[in-house]
Design a protein around this motif. Structure first.
Motif, PDB file in Angstrom:
ATOM      1  N   LEU A  45       0.852  -1.185   0.000  1.00 22.40           N
ATOM      2  CA  LEU A  45       0.000   0.000   0.000  1.00 22.40           C
ATOM      3  C   LEU A  45       0.892   1.242   0.000  1.00 22.40           C
ATOM      4  N   PRO A  46       0.392   2.376  -0.500  1.00 21.41           N
ATOM      5  CA  PRO A  46       1.256   3.544  -0.750  1.00 21.41           C
ATOM      6  C   PRO A  46       1.592   4.396   0.478  1.00 21.41           C
ATOM      7  N   VAL A  47       2.529   3.921   1.304  1.00 20.36           N
ATOM      8  CA  VAL A  47       3.033   4.722   2.427  1.00 20.36           C
ATOM      9  C   VAL A  47       3.880   5.846   1.840  1.00 20.36           C
ATOM     10  N   ARG A  48       3.584   7.088   2.222  1.00 20.53           N
ATOM     11  CA  ARG A  48       4.335   8.240   1.730  1.00 20.53           C
ATOM     12  C   ARG A  48       5.581   8.466   2.599  1.00 20.53           C
ATOM     13  N   GLU A  58       7.518  14.719   5.908  1.00 22.04           N
ATOM     14  CA  GLU A  58       6.479  14.917   4.898  1.00 22.04           C
ATOM     15  C   GLU A  58       5.653  13.640   4.744  1.00 22.04           C
ATOM     16  N   GLY A  59       4.324  13.780   4.751  1.00 22.49           N
ATOM     17  CA  GLY A  59       3.428  12.639   4.647  1.00 22.49           C
ATOM     18  C   GLY A  59       3.035  12.054   5.989  1.00 22.49           C
ATOM     19  N   TRP A  60       3.721  12.456   7.052  1.00 21.94           N
ATOM     20  CA  TRP A  60       3.459  11.943   8.395  1.00 21.94           C
ATOM     21  C   TRP A  60       2.882  13.034   9.281  1.00 21.94           C
ATOM     22  N   GLU A  61       1.984  12.656  10.154  1.00 23.25           N
ATOM     23  CA  GLU A  61       1.481  13.557  11.192  1.00 23.25           C
ATOM     24  C   GLU A  61       2.385  13.382  12.407  1.00 23.25           C
ATOM     25  N   SER A  62       2.831  14.489  12.985  1.00 24.75           N
ATOM     26  CA  SER A  62       3.697  14.451  14.157  1.00 24.75           C
ATOM     27  C   SER A  62       2.869  14.555  15.423  1.00 24.75           C
ATOM     28  N   VAL A  63       3.159  13.679  16.379  1.00 20.55           N
ATOM     29  CA  VAL A  63       2.549  13.746  17.701  1.00 20.55           C
ATOM     30  C   VAL A  63       3.681  14.052  18.666  1.00 20.55           C
ATOM     31  N   SER A  64       3.593  15.140  19.387  1.00 18.56           N
ATOM     32  CA  SER A  64       4.646  15.654  20.250  1.00 18.56           C
ATOM     33  C   SER A  64       5.781  16.171  19.363  1.00 18.56           C
ATOM     34  N   SER A  84       6.646  10.636  21.928  1.00 22.27           N
ATOM     35  CA  SER A  84       6.298  11.165  20.607  1.00 22.27           C
ATOM     36  C   SER A  84       5.891  10.026  19.682  1.00 22.27           C
ATOM     37  N   ALA A  85       5.274  10.401  18.556  1.00 25.36           N
ATOM     38  CA  ALA A  85       4.809   9.400  17.596  1.00 25.36           C
ATOM     39  C   ALA A  85       4.743  10.013  16.213  1.00 25.36           C
ATOM     40  N   ILE A  86       4.719   9.128  15.222  1.00 25.84           N
ATOM     41  CA  ILE A  86       4.420   9.519  13.851  1.00 25.84           C
ATOM     42  C   ILE A  86       3.208   8.715  13.410  1.00 25.84           C
ATOM     43  N   ARG A  87       2.358   9.345  12.606  1.00 24.68           N
ATOM     44  CA  ARG A  87       1.115   8.704  12.180  1.00 24.68           C
ATOM     45  C   ARG A  87       0.856   9.051  10.722  1.00 24.68           C
ATOM     46  N   GLN A  88       0.303   8.081   9.989  1.00 31.42           N
ATOM     47  CA  GLN A  88      -0.049   8.315   8.590  1.00 31.42           C
ATOM     48  C   GLN A  88      -1.282   7.492   8.246  1.00 31.42           C
ATOM     49  N   THR A  89      -2.154   8.087   7.442  1.00 29.98           N
ATOM     50  CA  THR A  89      -3.340   7.395   6.958  1.00 29.98           C
ATOM     51  C   THR A  89      -3.113   7.033   5.494  1.00 29.98           C
ATOM     52  N   VAL A  90      -3.201   5.728   5.194  1.00 32.53           N
ATOM     53  CA  VAL A  90      -2.882   5.198   3.870  1.00 32.53           C
ATOM     54  C   VAL A  90      -4.160   4.678   3.223  1.00 32.53           C
TER      55      VAL A  90
END
Length: 195
Positions: A45-48, A58-64, A84-90
């Motif tokens: 699947l297309p993970v950016r 770029e392509g990731w949402e930053s948490v903290s 902290s975390a990184i999040r992405q919706t694919v």
């Protein structure tokens, strides 16, 4: 080779609804990208920016306060301080039904100052984020100074189109170490139970 990967992923997907492994045996780069025509096998699947090669999140949402670092060869990776975390919706842009699919999150981790851990989660959600269904989560051990591979394997559930898979990688280390994350892939294995 494709059949071997499919059988390996099938074995993982049948082992449990949500499992984690740490190994170095699967290379998702050779797996074909998922297409809008539907897929009969394992696909990516297309993970950016899953390699963080842009030098940004770029392509990731930053948490903290996650960031990006580079090794001595200039290769980029995400840096996640504790909490902290990184999040992405694919987007799941295939004709496959999410209930017939198994999703495999594949990534590498390395702890900096002491051993740590990454909390990996997958969920299905719609494009607005209003409807969300947890698929599974696991904790992957990160070793100090040594890259290891983590995988989370979860069974899909019925979900209305257009479906998206939400990927979350969070540093939940107790010792305060930063954890590096790199080579994030999201795979879809279709009709795993049909073999």
């Amino acid at each position: 080779m494709k059949a071997c990967i499919s059988l390996g992923l099938l074995a993982l997907s049948l082992a449990a609804a949500a499992t984690a492994t740490a190994s170095n045996n699967l290379n998702p780069r050779g797996i074909p990208a998922c297409t809008s025509a539907g897929n009969d096998d394992v696909c990516r699947l297309p993970v950016r920016n899953g390699h963080f090669s842009t030098g940004t999140l770029e392509g990731w949402e930053s948490v903290s306060v996650p960031g990006v670092g580079r090794d001595i060869d200039g290769n980029a990776y995400a840096v996640t301080p504790p909490g902290s975390a990184i999040r992405q919706t694919v987007a799941v842009n295939t004709l496959n039904l999410t209930a017939d699919s198994t999703f495999i999150l594949h990534f590498r981790v390395l702890a900096e100052s002491g051993d740590g851990s990454i909390d990996a989660r997958l969920a299905l959600r719609d494009d607005t984020g209003k409807h969300r269904v947890e698929l599974g989560r696991t904790t992957v051990h990160a070793r100090r100074g040594q890259w290891s591979v983590g995988e989370l394997v979860v069974a899909g559930q019925p979900f209305a189109n257009p479906a998206h898979v939400e990927v979350t990688l969070a540093n939940d280390s107790l010792g305060g170490t930063r954890v590096q994350v790199d080579d994030v892939y999201l795979l879809e294995n279709v009709n795993a139970g049909a073999f």
